[in-house]
Design an enzyme around this catalytic site. Structure first.
Site, PDB file in Angstrom:
ATOM      1  N   ASP A  53       0.817  -1.226   0.000  1.00  0.00           N
ATOM      2  CA  ASP A  53       0.000   0.000   0.000  1.00  0.00           C
ATOM      3  C   ASP A  53       0.843   1.264   0.000  1.00  0.00           C
ATOM      4  OD1 ASP A  53      -2.364  -1.661   0.379  1.00  0.00           O
ATOM      5  OD2 ASP A  53      -1.754  -1.811   2.473  1.00  0.00           O
ATOM      6  N   LYS A  83       2.491   2.065  -5.118  1.00  0.00           N
ATOM      7  CA  LYS A  83       3.192   1.508  -6.288  1.00  0.00           C
ATOM      8  C   LYS A  83       2.443   1.785  -7.574  1.00  0.00           C
ATOM      9  CE  LYS A  83       3.333  -2.640  -4.531  1.00  0.00           C
ATOM     10  NZ  LYS A  83       2.880  -2.291  -3.164  1.00  0.00           N
ATOM     11  N   GLY A  96      -3.965  -4.299  -4.497  1.00  0.00           N
ATOM     12  CA  GLY A  96      -4.808  -3.214  -4.980  1.00  0.00           C
ATOM     13  C   GLY A  96      -3.985  -2.007  -5.369  1.00  0.00           C
ATOM     14  N   HIS A  97      -4.239  -1.467  -6.549  1.00  0.00           N
ATOM     15  CA  HIS A  97      -3.569  -0.254  -7.001  1.00  0.00           C
ATOM     16  C   HIS A  97      -4.635   0.766  -7.380  1.00  0.00           C
ATOM     17  CE1 HIS A  97       0.100  -2.401  -6.854  1.00  0.00           C
ATOM     18  NE2 HIS A  97       0.005  -3.003  -8.018  1.00  0.00           N
ATOM     19  N   GLN A 115       1.975  -6.091  -3.003  1.00  0.00           N
ATOM     20  CA  GLN A 115       2.263  -6.090  -1.565  1.00  0.00           C
ATOM     21  C   GLN A 115       3.614  -5.400  -1.281  1.00  0.00           C
ATOM     22  OE1 GLN A 115       1.360  -9.555  -2.807  1.00  0.00           O
ATOM     23  NE2 GLN A 115      -0.757  -8.983  -2.510  1.00  0.00           N
ATOM     24  N   ARG A 135     -10.661  -1.983   4.243  1.00  0.00           N
ATOM     25  CA  ARG A 135     -10.292  -1.969   5.656  1.00  0.00           C
ATOM     26  C   ARG A 135      -9.431  -0.745   5.984  1.00  0.00           C
ATOM     27  NH1 ARG A 135      -7.662  -7.803   6.681  1.00  0.00           N
ATOM     28  NH2 ARG A 135      -6.709  -7.280   4.687  1.00  0.00           N
ATOM     29  N   LEU A 189       4.469  12.375   1.047  1.00  0.00           N
ATOM     30  CA  LEU A 189       5.153  13.336   1.911  1.00  0.00           C
ATOM     31  C   LEU A 189       4.179  14.407   2.402  1.00  0.00           C
ATOM     32  CD1 LEU A 189       7.923  14.329   3.028  1.00  0.00           C
ATOM     33  CD2 LEU A 189       8.100  15.739   0.960  1.00  0.00           C
ATOM     34  N   SER A 245       1.328  13.790  -4.340  1.00  0.00           N
ATOM     35  CA  SER A 245      -0.130  13.679  -4.422  1.00  0.00           C
ATOM     36  C   SER A 245      -0.444  12.439  -5.250  1.00  0.00           C
ATOM     37  CB  SER A 245      -0.754  14.929  -5.073  1.00  0.00           C
ATOM     38  OG  SER A 245      -0.967  14.741  -6.457  1.00  0.00           O
TER      39      SER A 245
END
Length: 429
Positions: free
Chosen positions: A13, A16, A40-41, A223, A302, A331, A414
């Protein structure tokens, strides 16, 4: 001209998807080499949000070839649903821009059900997505998996299903559940076969040829390194190797095909599911980070556990994955903190250590040693050059480089594709 591997250097998470999408503009081919649709991306492109689980991030880029390697476990129904969902968003996935390894193992309904049964048991719970990933990998190493190529030879599929059910029905009897019927599984696979077989290919040969032609290959991991089945926080890990070396094994190319490894990490740390998390802030700070960072799982929804940046863990990931440079993301989420803490070491049973031990008990007992860094009040959101960053934010980035022992190659400020500061182009090294 380099081939680049992108891996997560924390617990996944890390962002990537955006970085792979940004890099894919320079690549010819984007390859997923492990994991399944538990990953998930989320991509934000010109304000439009794309949520991918199985398909490589490069699939939203016109003119790019996307590949699912043999190291990926594939739920054919989930694959078709994702392709259809993208079509509604204007992205066409065809056999011309997506190829899937013929020897990729399949996730079946029995895998999903077994996963859910284990997660429902207190003794077996590790926080999986209940999507059948682990049981499918178990069948792969147990030499009983149904693979994509098996759908092309329906005459021999019956015997393979019988072999698979000899194992799974024994497990179901142990749970006191009715056995699976071979015919129902066969009928489902025969029905889905026409939708997925057009994408099938001998991926190792395809990629070998493309590499010899001088094509740029971008390998996309799922992952993060701390979820690696060998090098992560075992047993609270995924069921595949997530470190960079898997890029070669997971698609059939040799290790010489990899020229540069880019590790993605957040400017803080998050984790989904169970397991140790030394810098977790289960308090107002953690909630503030989570709310500002919108830290909810792409696949499961989640809420993620949040904490300070752990330089010990990222440094360890840099070693186990051979990371050449970091892509530091989010950041901007730290904007406005008066003070920011960074973990620089651990205390374990009264002594100081500079690594995460492999033992489950020791991992649970480590206590973080923090260094406090002055924060910044100005905004870093949307910055596209070093000149746009507050001086104290730059100091924070430089301190991370020192502690981790690895340079920052990219800085993301962002979710938007273009809000990226390039320091070192992985493709040009």
């Amino acid at each position: 001209m380099a081939n680049v591997v992108v891996v997560g250097s924390q617990w996944g998470d890390e962002g990537k998807g955006k970085i792979v999408d940004w890099l894919s503009a320079q690549a010819d081919i984007v390859v997923r080499f492990q994991g399944g649709h538990n990953a998930g991306h989320t991509l934000v492109i010109d304000g439009q949000v794309f949520k991918l689980s199985l398909l490589p991030s490069g699939v939203v880029r016109p003119g790019k070839l996307s590949v699912l390697g043999n190291g990926v476990v594939i739920d054919p129904q989930a694959l078709v649903e994702e392709i259809d969902r993208l079509a509604k968003q204007g992205v066409k996935v065809t056999p011309e821009n997506l190829r899937i390894a013929e020897n990729a193992p399949l996730i079946l309904p029995l895998h999903r059900e077994l996963d859910a049964l284990r997660e429902s048991s207190h003794a077996g719970r590790i926080g999986t997505t209940r999507r059948g990933i682990g049981p499918a990998y178990e069948d792969k190493v147990g030499r009983r998996a149904i693979r994509l190529m098996d759908l092309a030879d329906l005459d021999t599929l019956h015997a393979k299903i019988d072999r698979l059910l000899a194992h799974h029905n024994a497990l179901r009897r142990g749970f006191g559940l009715p056995e699976f019927e071979a015919k129902a599984i066969y009928d489902e696979l025969a029905a889905i076969a026409p939708r997925v077989l057009p994408f099938m290919d001998s991926v190792w040969s395809l990629l070998d040829g493309k590499r010899r032609e001088g094509k740029r290959i971008l390998f996309e991991g799922a992952q993060g390194a701390l979820l690696d089945v060998d090098h992560g926080t075992y047993p609270y890990v995924t069921s595949s190797n997530t470190v960079a070396a898997q890029a070669a094994t997971g698609c059939g190319l040799g290790p010489a095909a990899v020229d540069y490894v880019l590790g993605i990490c957040k400017a803080y740390t998050t984790r989904v599911g169970e397991g140790p998390f030394p810098t977790e802030q289960n308090n107002e700070i953690g909630h503030r980070i989570g709310d500002r960072g919108r830290e909810f799982g792409t696949v499961t929804g989640r809420r993620r556990r949040c904490g300070w940046f752990d330089a010990v863990l990222v440094r360890q990931s840099c070693r186990t994955s051979g990371i050449h440079g970091l892509a530091l993301t989010k950041l901007d989420i730290l904007d406005g903190f008066e003070q920011i803490k960074v973990c620089i070491g651990y205390r374990l049973d009264g002594r100081e250590i500079d690594y995460l031990p492999a033992g489950e008990g020791a991992q649970a007992r480590v206590e973080p040693i923090y260094e406090t860094i002055e924060g910044w009040q100005e905004s870093t959101a949307g910055a596209r050059s070093w000149a746009d960053l507050p001086a104290q934010a730059i100091k924070y980035v430089r301190r991370i480089e020192e502690l981790v022992g690895c340079p920052v190659a990219l800085l993301s400020t962002s979710p938007e594709r273009e809000d990226t500061i390039l320091v070192q182009n992985p493709f040009e090294l």
